[in-house]
Design a protein around this motif. Structure first.
Motif, PDB file in Angstrom:
ATOM      1  N   GLN A   1       0.952  -1.263  -0.027  1.00 33.94           N
ATOM      2  CA  GLN A   1       0.040   0.094  -0.055  1.00 33.94           C
ATOM      3  C   GLN A   1       0.855   1.432  -0.101  1.00 33.94           C
ATOM      4  O   GLN A   1       0.676   2.209  -0.732  1.00 33.94           O
ATOM      5  CB  GLN A   1      -0.903  -0.026   1.214  1.00 33.94           C
ATOM      6  N   GLU A   2       2.132   1.041   0.904  1.00 34.49           N
ATOM      7  CA  GLU A   2       2.777   2.322   0.823  1.00 34.49           C
ATOM      8  C   GLU A   2       3.565   2.615  -0.497  1.00 34.49           C
ATOM      9  O   GLU A   2       3.528   3.606  -1.044  1.00 34.49           O
ATOM     10  CB  GLU A   2       3.863   2.130   2.111  1.00 34.49           C
ATOM     11  N   TYR A   3       4.069   1.721  -1.050  1.00 30.56           N
ATOM     12  CA  TYR A   3       4.923   1.855  -2.379  1.00 30.56           C
ATOM     13  C   TYR A   3       3.941   2.252  -3.461  1.00 30.56           C
ATOM     14  O   TYR A   3       4.094   2.929  -4.610  1.00 30.56           O
ATOM     15  CB  TYR A   3       5.673   0.621  -2.649  1.00 30.56           C
ATOM     16  N   THR A   4       2.524   1.701  -3.364  1.00 29.28           N
ATOM     17  CA  THR A   4       1.643   2.008  -4.401  1.00 29.28           C
ATOM     18  C   THR A   4       1.274   3.463  -4.208  1.00 29.28           C
ATOM     19  O   THR A   4       1.266   4.250  -5.196  1.00 29.28           O
ATOM     20  CB  THR A   4       0.287   1.227  -4.361  1.00 29.28           C
ATOM     21  N   ARG A   5       1.241   3.982  -2.985  1.00 31.11           N
ATOM     22  CA  ARG A   5       0.826   5.401  -2.684  1.00 31.11           C
ATOM     23  C   ARG A   5       2.027   6.178  -3.358  1.00 31.11           C
ATOM     24  O   ARG A   5       1.798   7.394  -3.879  1.00 31.11           O
ATOM     25  CB  ARG A   5       0.529   5.499  -1.429  1.00 31.11           C
ATOM     26  N   LEU A   6       3.085   6.129  -3.035  1.00 34.13           N
ATOM     27  CA  LEU A   6       4.303   6.640  -3.400  1.00 34.13           C
ATOM     28  C   LEU A   6       4.470   6.778  -4.779  1.00 34.13           C
ATOM     29  O   LEU A   6       4.900   7.824  -5.363  1.00 34.13           O
ATOM     30  CB  LEU A   6       5.630   6.119  -2.770  1.00 34.13           C
ATOM     31  N   THR A   7       4.551   5.878  -5.810  1.00 36.91           N
ATOM     32  CA  THR A   7       4.728   5.509  -7.152  1.00 36.91           C
ATOM     33  C   THR A   7       3.524   5.806  -8.121  1.00 36.91           C
ATOM     34  O   THR A   7       3.780   6.102  -9.062  1.00 36.91           O
ATOM     35  CB  THR A   7       5.202   4.285  -7.328  1.00 36.91           C
ATOM     36  N   ASN A   8       2.417   5.914  -7.499  1.00 34.17           N
ATOM     37  CA  ASN A   8       1.204   6.029  -8.350  1.00 34.17           C
ATOM     38  C   ASN A   8       0.950   7.538  -8.393  1.00 34.17           C
ATOM     39  O   ASN A   8      -0.242   7.908  -8.151  1.00 34.17           O
ATOM     40  CB  ASN A   8       0.015   5.405  -7.835  1.00 34.17           C
ATOM     41  N   ASN A   9       1.897   8.340  -8.787  1.00 30.07           N
ATOM     42  CA  ASN A   9       1.757   9.759  -8.689  1.00 30.07           C
ATOM     43  C   ASN A   9       1.964  10.348 -10.359  1.00 30.07           C
ATOM     44  O   ASN A   9       3.144   9.817 -10.662  1.00 30.07           O
ATOM     45  CB  ASN A   9       2.990  10.397  -7.922  1.00 30.07           C
ATOM     46  N   PRO A  10       0.905  10.902 -10.736  1.00 29.81           N
ATOM     47  CA  PRO A  10       1.437  11.612 -12.115  1.00 29.81           C
ATOM     48  C   PRO A  10       2.446  12.479 -12.242  1.00 29.81           C
ATOM     49  O   PRO A  10       2.749  12.822 -13.542  1.00 29.81           O
ATOM     50  CB  PRO A  10      -0.250  12.088 -12.559  1.00 29.81           C
ATOM     51  N   GLU A  11       2.902  13.144 -11.208  1.00 29.60           N
ATOM     52  CA  GLU A  11       4.096  13.878 -11.404  1.00 29.60           C
ATOM     53  C   GLU A  11       5.403  13.251 -12.065  1.00 29.60           C
ATOM     54  O   GLU A  11       6.007  13.803 -12.681  1.00 29.60           O
ATOM     55  CB  GLU A  11       4.371  14.581 -10.127  1.00 29.60           C
ATOM     56  N   PHE A  12       5.308  12.001 -12.023  1.00 35.22           N
ATOM     57  CA  PHE A  12       6.432  11.073 -12.533  1.00 35.22           C
ATOM     58  C   PHE A  12       6.265  11.287 -14.264  1.00 35.22           C
ATOM     59  O   PHE A  12       7.293  11.444 -14.814  1.00 35.22           O
ATOM     60  CB  PHE A  12       6.517   9.766 -11.951  1.00 35.22           C
ATOM     61  N   LEU A  13       5.009  11.179 -14.789  1.00 35.78           N
ATOM     62  CA  LEU A  13       4.822  11.285 -15.991  1.00 35.78           C
ATOM     63  C   LEU A  13       5.007  12.635 -16.660  1.00 35.78           C
ATOM     64  O   LEU A  13       5.562  13.048 -17.614  1.00 35.78           O
ATOM     65  CB  LEU A  13       3.456  10.665 -16.389  1.00 35.78           C
ATOM     66  N   ARG A  14       4.427  13.594 -15.848  1.00 37.21           N
ATOM     67  CA  ARG A  14       4.710  15.117 -16.194  1.00 37.21           C
ATOM     68  C   ARG A  14       6.163  15.315 -16.362  1.00 37.21           C
ATOM     69  O   ARG A  14       6.615  15.906 -17.083  1.00 37.21           O
ATOM     70  CB  ARG A  14       3.941  16.077 -15.228  1.00 37.21           C
ATOM     71  N   LYS A  15       6.812  14.858 -15.185  1.00 40.11           N
ATOM     72  CA  LYS A  15       8.363  15.175 -15.173  1.00 40.11           C
ATOM     73  C   LYS A  15       9.029  14.497 -16.245  1.00 40.11           C
ATOM     74  O   LYS A  15      10.049  15.058 -16.889  1.00 40.11           O
ATOM     75  CB  LYS A  15       9.018  14.846 -13.957  1.00 40.11           C
ATOM     76  N   ALA A  16       8.694  13.315 -16.745  1.00 41.90           N
ATOM     77  CA  ALA A  16       9.323  12.663 -17.912  1.00 41.90           C
ATOM     78  C   ALA A  16       8.948  13.359 -19.143  1.00 41.90           C
ATOM     79  O   ALA A  16       9.675  13.585 -19.908  1.00 41.90           O
ATOM     80  CB  ALA A  16       8.573  11.345 -18.135  1.00 41.90           C
ATOM     81  N   GLU A  17       7.544  13.993 -19.427  1.00 48.61           N
ATOM     82  CA  GLU A  17       7.226  14.842 -20.569  1.00 48.61           C
ATOM     83  C   GLU A  17       8.237  16.024 -20.542  1.00 48.61           C
ATOM     84  O   GLU A  17       8.476  16.419 -21.620  1.00 48.61           O
ATOM     85  CB  GLU A  17       5.736  14.988 -20.537  1.00 48.61           C
ATOM     86  N   ARG A  18       8.126  16.511 -19.448  1.00 48.45           N
ATOM     87  CA  ARG A  18       8.959  17.997 -19.463  1.00 48.45           C
ATOM     88  C   ARG A  18      10.586  17.420 -19.799  1.00 48.45           C
ATOM     89  O   ARG A  18      11.021  18.315 -20.606  1.00 48.45           O
ATOM     90  CB  ARG A  18       9.094  18.473 -18.155  1.00 48.45           C
ATOM     91  N   LYS A  19      10.986  16.734 -19.477  1.00 46.96           N
ATOM     92  CA  LYS A  19      12.380  16.243 -19.942  1.00 46.96           C
ATOM     93  C   LYS A  19      12.320  15.993 -21.350  1.00 46.96           C
ATOM     94  O   LYS A  19      13.504  16.270 -22.152  1.00 46.96           O
ATOM     95  CB  LYS A  19      12.887  14.961 -19.144  1.00 46.96           C
ATOM     96  N   LEU A  20      11.485  15.110 -21.940  1.00 49.14           N
ATOM     97  CA  LEU A  20      11.356  15.010 -23.403  1.00 49.14           C
ATOM     98  C   LEU A  20      11.221  16.218 -24.291  1.00 49.14           C
ATOM     99  O   LEU A  20      12.044  16.558 -25.039  1.00 49.14           O
ATOM    100  CB  LEU A  20      10.313  13.912 -23.566  1.00 49.14           C
ATOM    101  N   THR A  21      10.384  17.196 -23.574  1.00 47.43           N
ATOM    102  CA  THR A  21      10.421  18.366 -24.223  1.00 47.43           C
ATOM    103  C   THR A  21      11.720  19.017 -24.437  1.00 47.43           C
ATOM    104  O   THR A  21      12.231  19.804 -25.341  1.00 47.43           O
ATOM    105  CB  THR A  21       9.457  19.255 -23.787  1.00 47.43           C
ATOM    106  N   GLN A  22      12.664  19.283 -23.368  1.00 48.12           N
ATOM    107  CA  GLN A  22      13.852  19.785 -23.298  1.00 48.12           C
ATOM    108  C   GLN A  22      14.609  19.238 -24.269  1.00 48.12           C
ATOM    109  O   GLN A  22      15.680  20.071 -24.969  1.00 48.12           O
ATOM    110  CB  GLN A  22      14.549  19.741 -21.675  1.00 48.12           C
TER     111      GLN A  22
END
Length: 439
Positions: free
Chosen positions: A23-44
């Motif tokens: 439950q704890e690692y699901t809570r920590l990893t199921n965060n859409p900021e990870f995908l947003r961060k990856a998209e911003r890097k790709l844009t760079q």
């Protein structure tokens, strides 16, 4: 306590502990900021590598497709793109009865596909080290490794799909300028070659063909001051000559020129910015965060918007190189004022229709369907370029402003703006009717 009872108690405690950890690692990893961060890097990386608008849209589309498909096993209420996108086949499935972190698989797939179609892999290398470490610290080793492998499998599948879209076959061909009256010719200051003259040959993702939404056309070329053609040019001329500070701000905000050539005396240097697609992908990140969308909803928004961008550019580029219309800058310098300059630098491809109008309208249609017709939002996408935040009352309002910015900037005639917007609206509507993400 009897030995058997003690063993049972220990098993219960261990099981409870494992469940709590999951439950704890699901809570920590199921965060859409990870995908947003990856998209911003790709844009760079896309900005650094100076990809033109159509190519940038292609990179976003395949990367977003991989991210979406790798996440699907955790969301059975969502549908695969297999059988929906042109020629796209079933995505590999994860092993049954095995534990995965699908947000990690999704992020991994996104970045691997992005790496495939960009040049500066070292920028992604540096980024990935810290990015994956966040997952690695949170996850059991077997779950981490299994999830990374599944992301790789999905990425390979999407890359194989992308290799068959005619992109490589259209590399290296140049456009021959005809110099016919009313036709496009390279423009100052760099007089660059025509960008992606064969883009209409690229396989669309959702459209039936590049020619599906052809436009009605524009006023015939004429140098007669009483003609509609001349009047359109005069409108652009005066829009720049008498522009307000607000109109200049709008033009610069939506410039989205990936490669502006600056000439100072004998020196020349380039200024890089995000493309129109990059701007709209940034808006996806901003608005999914504002509306608190989960990982899957965020991946869905990136996917549908990137499809709209990709197919929008294909339809637009079919028109551009079929009609090969002259740019306002060339017309005005030849027939009205040889000293006039547009506010923005004229892009290196034919005028009709306005590409930003097409893809902005298409993106607005898809985002309105997902996040609402009247979502107010602050667009901070251009802060990195020294431009202020702009406020919008809807996605359509933002797209309408993006379209008219091309008149304020002096790089498009009004028919190209209006017809482009209508084409983009048709593309976006088609995508929503054809592509179903929910069961």
């Amino acid at each position: 306590m009897k030995p058997l009872s003690l063993i049972l108690l220990l098993l219960v405690l261990i099981f409870s502990s494992c469940q709590k950890n999951k439950q704890e690692y699901t809570r920590l990893t199921n965060n859409p900021e990870f995908l947003r961060k990856a998209e911003r890097k790709l844009t760079q990386v896309i900005i650094h590598d100076v990809f033109g608008p159509p190519v940038a849209a292609r990179i976003y589309a395949y990367s977003s497709l991989a991210a979406y498909e790798a996440l699907l096993p955790a969301y059975p209420q969502y549908r695969s793109m297999a059988g929906q996108l042109n020629e796209y086949t079933a995505t590999p499935k994860p092993e049954a009865d095995q534990e995965y972190c699908f947000p990690l698989a999704s992020s991994r797939a996104f970045l691997l596909v992005g790496r495939q179609w960009t040049f500066s892999g070292d920028m992604i290398d540096d980024f990935e080290k810290d990015f994956y470490e966040s997952f690695e610290k949170a996850l059991p080793t077997d779950v981490y490794e299994r999830s990374m492998q599944y992301g790789e499998a999905v990425a390979k599948h999407v890359i194989a799909y992308s290799l068959k879209d005619q992109y490589k076959e259209t590399r290296g061909f140049r456009y021959t300028v005809t110099n016919q009256k009313g036709s496009w010719v390279p423009t100052p200051p760099a007089y660059m070659d025509a960008l992606e003259p064969f883009w209409a040959k690229i396989r669309p993702l959702a459209l039936d063909s590049a020619t599906q939404f052809r436009l009605k056309g524009f006023p015939a070329f004429s140098d007669n001051p009483a003609s509609d053609c001349y009047k359109e040019a005069k409108e652009v001329y005066e829009a720049v000559k008498f522009s307000t500070e607000e109109e200049k701000e709008i033009a610069n905000f939506w410039d989205c020129n990936p490669f502006k050539m600056n000439i100072q005396g004998h020196a020349a240097f380039a200024t890089k910015k995000m493309s129109p697609g990059g701007h709209w992908m940034s808006i996806v990140g901003l608005t999914t965060r504002k509306t608190q969308k989960d990982f899957m909803q965020t991946a869905e928004a990136y996917l549908l918007t990137s499809i709209a961008l990709f197919d929008g550019f294909i339809a637009c580029w079919d028109e551009k190189y079929r009609t090969v219309r002259i740019r306002p800058e060339t017309y005005i310098n030849n027939l009205i004022d040889d000293q006039w300059q547009p506010l923005l630098q004229t892009p290196p491809f034919p005028e009709y229709p306005s590409g930003h109008s097409v893809v902005s309208a298409a993106s607005a249609v898809t985002l309105s369907a997902l996040l609402g017709d009247h979502l107010t939002f602050a667009d901070s996408s251009e802060i990195a370029y020294g431009l202020p935040v702009r406020q919008y009352t809807s996605f359509k309002a933002a797209a309408t402003e993006a379209a008219i910015s091309r008149l304020y900037g002096g790089i498009h005639f009004k028919t190209a703006i209006d017809d482009g917007f209508n084409q983009g609206d048709a593309v976006g509507t088609w995508i929503l009717n054809k592509i179903k993400t929910r069961q």
